[in-house]
Structure formats: C-alpha cells, structure tokens
Design an enzyme around this catalytic site. Structure first.
Site, PDB file in Angstrom:
ATOM      1  N   SER A 163     -29.058  -9.372   4.864  1.00 56.89           N
ATOM      2  CA  SER A 163     -30.174 -10.326   4.914  1.00 56.89           C
ATOM      3  C   SER A 163     -30.735 -10.682   3.549  1.00 56.89           C
ATOM      4  O   SER A 163     -31.413 -11.689   3.403  1.00 56.89           O
ATOM      5  CB  SER A 163     -31.297  -9.776   5.794  1.00 56.89           C
ATOM      6  N   LYS A 198     -37.535  -7.363   2.464  1.00 59.20           N
ATOM      7  CA  LYS A 198     -37.592  -8.820   2.463  1.00 59.20           C
ATOM      8  C   LYS A 198     -38.350  -9.289   1.217  1.00 59.20           C
ATOM      9  O   LYS A 198     -38.945  -8.494   0.490  1.00 59.20           O
ATOM     10  CB  LYS A 198     -38.315  -9.359   3.707  1.00 59.20           C
TER      11      LYS A 198
END
Length: 303
Positions: free
Chosen positions: A73, A153
């Site tokens: 990701s 993230k």
C-alpha cells in the site's frame, strides 16, 4: 642465686621487643587469598540475553520501534510484501509527537480505529500459544509482521481541513486546492484517471485523513469504516513517525515527508526569496571583514 641472663639484640639476631614478622616462628603464617570462582559461560550468556531483551523492550516501548512493511500500500516509498520477498523494516520515532504536531505528508504508523476492518495484509499467527507468543516477541524487533491492527500510511489532511477527490486533473484537493504529491505510485496499467473519487470530507479536530502512496492498492481513509468521516484516524492512535528504512541494507535511506499542501497553502511569491535574501545579508559582512583581515595579515607578514 643465678643472675638473670640479659641478651642483647645482636646476640641471636633478634630483638625481643620487636613485633613478630610475617613468616617468623611467632608470626602468622601467610595465607593464600581465596580466588573468586568465575561464573560459568552459560550464566554470563543468559545475563547478557536478558539485559539485551530488557533494553530492547524499553527502547521500543518508549523511544523507537522497528516495523516490518508486509503490504504494497505504500509502494514505492516503502517496499512491502510477504514470502518469499523481503519487505522493508522501518524505524518509527515514538517521541516526535510528544513535542510537536503531526503534519501533512508525514508517514505514520498507527493502531487501526474500531471502525476500521482488517489491514492491507493478514498477519500469520499460529494457533499454538507458545509459537504465537514468540511471533509477537519477534514483531517487537521487526523480525515478524506486526499485529494486524497496525497500519502505515501518509497523512493527507489534519483536523479542521476538508479533503476531496478530485479536480479536473485527477488530483486530491484539501480546502479546495490541489495537492502536490510526487510520492504517489501508479501500478502498471493504472494512472491518475483511476483515482477513486470521494465527496468532500471535513476532518474532525484531533483526527487525520490518511492514504497510501500506492493509490490504486491501499485500504485507507477512503475505504475503511465505510469511508467519509468514519475513515479518519484519531491522533491518539498514532504510534509514531516512520523515519528510516533500516533493512534490507540495499534500501537504507530516510523516508520523505514532503508536505503535499505546499501548493495548496498558496504562500506569497515573495516568501520564496526570503532564504536567498537572508543568505546574502549573512554573506556580506563575512566577505567585507574577510578582505580587511587578509590585508592586515599581508601587511604584518611583509613588515
């Protein structure tokens, strides 16, 4: 009646009033001091191992911790994968946010909120309690994937800001202005036009809107918790800031924290010249006084 015999110090080589010396007939015999028995090697190794584990626990609990990146990701900022490849290990600073605010563009590790589902990966944990405990211990030093509730993230927007996607160039916007995101990675066969659109979301105070750099393969604030406000992350869930890639050696490097809102903030053009102006002002006295100093040194040597 016999007179008592008085012997002088030199008659038998001994002084009757002298203190008995070590080694003499009346003195104490010298004794060997008992030597301390050296502890066995296994005990020294055990103490060393326990000390190392204790220091590792304290450092990773309060200062910094190594995390393994097992998902894609955050490609290509962070390489993540599972067997047989080797995902990045990153050092996470756990103190930085005790003294400062979380800023847009920073890569953070955090505990998934209750509204979030599973992570981008499933952490393989054994059903055997002993093996499971060992896996948990290994995750503390980055030798095993972290708990599935830990995420990594990039911060896109902070509390009070409104984030949405997208403008006519498929760029994410914050407070109505497009972001500058050089770190975004598009998988082969995808591009900015594949950016998943979402309606404007005002991030509540004390929360963050986070997204993965691999925009078409990231389970982040856009998708978790049903998206929208349910996808934001409380600041209190943030564990720390990802600073450096520590493993593998071929990937040793710092982790960029480019602020994507630099363009969106729209700083006045004159501010771009401030650093140059300060540099020139600082350089002028150095050049001026440097010339005078060189002249004086030249005169003194010639004189």
């Amino acid at each position: 009646m016999a007179e008592p015999v008085h012997r002088s110090a030199g008659e038998d080589g001994q002084d009757p009033d002298a203190e008995p010396t070590e080694g003499s007939a009346s003195g104490d015999q010298p004794q060997d001091k008992p030597q301390k028995k050296k502890p066995p090697l296994w005990r020294e190794l055990l103490v060393l191992a326990v000390t190392a584990l204790a220091l590792t626990f304290l450092i990773q609990t309060f200062l910094a911790r190594v995390y393994v990146i097992p998902s894609a990701s955050m490609e290509r900022t962070l390489h993540g994968c599972t067997s047989p490849c080797f995902g990045d290990r990153v050092l996470v600073d756990k103190l930085v946010y005790d003294f400062g605010e979380i800023e847009p563009g920073e890569v953070v590790v955090f505990r998934g909120p209750e509204a979030w589902g599973q992570n981008d990966f499933q952490s393989p944990r054994s059903e055997n309690p002993v093996v499971r405990g060992f896996q948990g211990l290994m995750s503390l030093v980055g030798l095993a994937p972290p708990d599935e509730r830990d995420f990594v993230k990039r911060v896109i927007a902070v509390g009070g800001q409104t984030v949405e996607c997208c403008d006519d160039q498929h760029r994410v916007k914050v407070d109505g202005k497009p972001l500058d995101e050089p770190y975004v990675y598009w998988q082969p066969g995808t591009g900015p036009e594949d950016h998943e659109p979402f309606a404007p979301v005002k991030v509540p105070e004390g929360h963050l809107w986070v997204m993965g750099d691999n925009r078409t393969n990231s389970t982040d604030s856009r998708r978790q918790g049903g998206g929208g406000v349910n996808g934001v992350v409380p600041e209190e869930n943030v564990i720390g800031k990802a600073r450096v890639i520590v493993l593998p050696p071929s990937r040793w490097q710092g982790i960029g924290d480019h602020n994507p809102q630099v363009v969106a903030l729209g700083a006045p053009a004159w501010q771009a010249g401030v650093p140059l102006g300060v540099g020139l002002l600082g350089a002028f006295p150095l050049v001026f006084f440097g010339k005078r100093l060189r002249r004086r040194l030249t005169r003194s040597t010639q004189g």
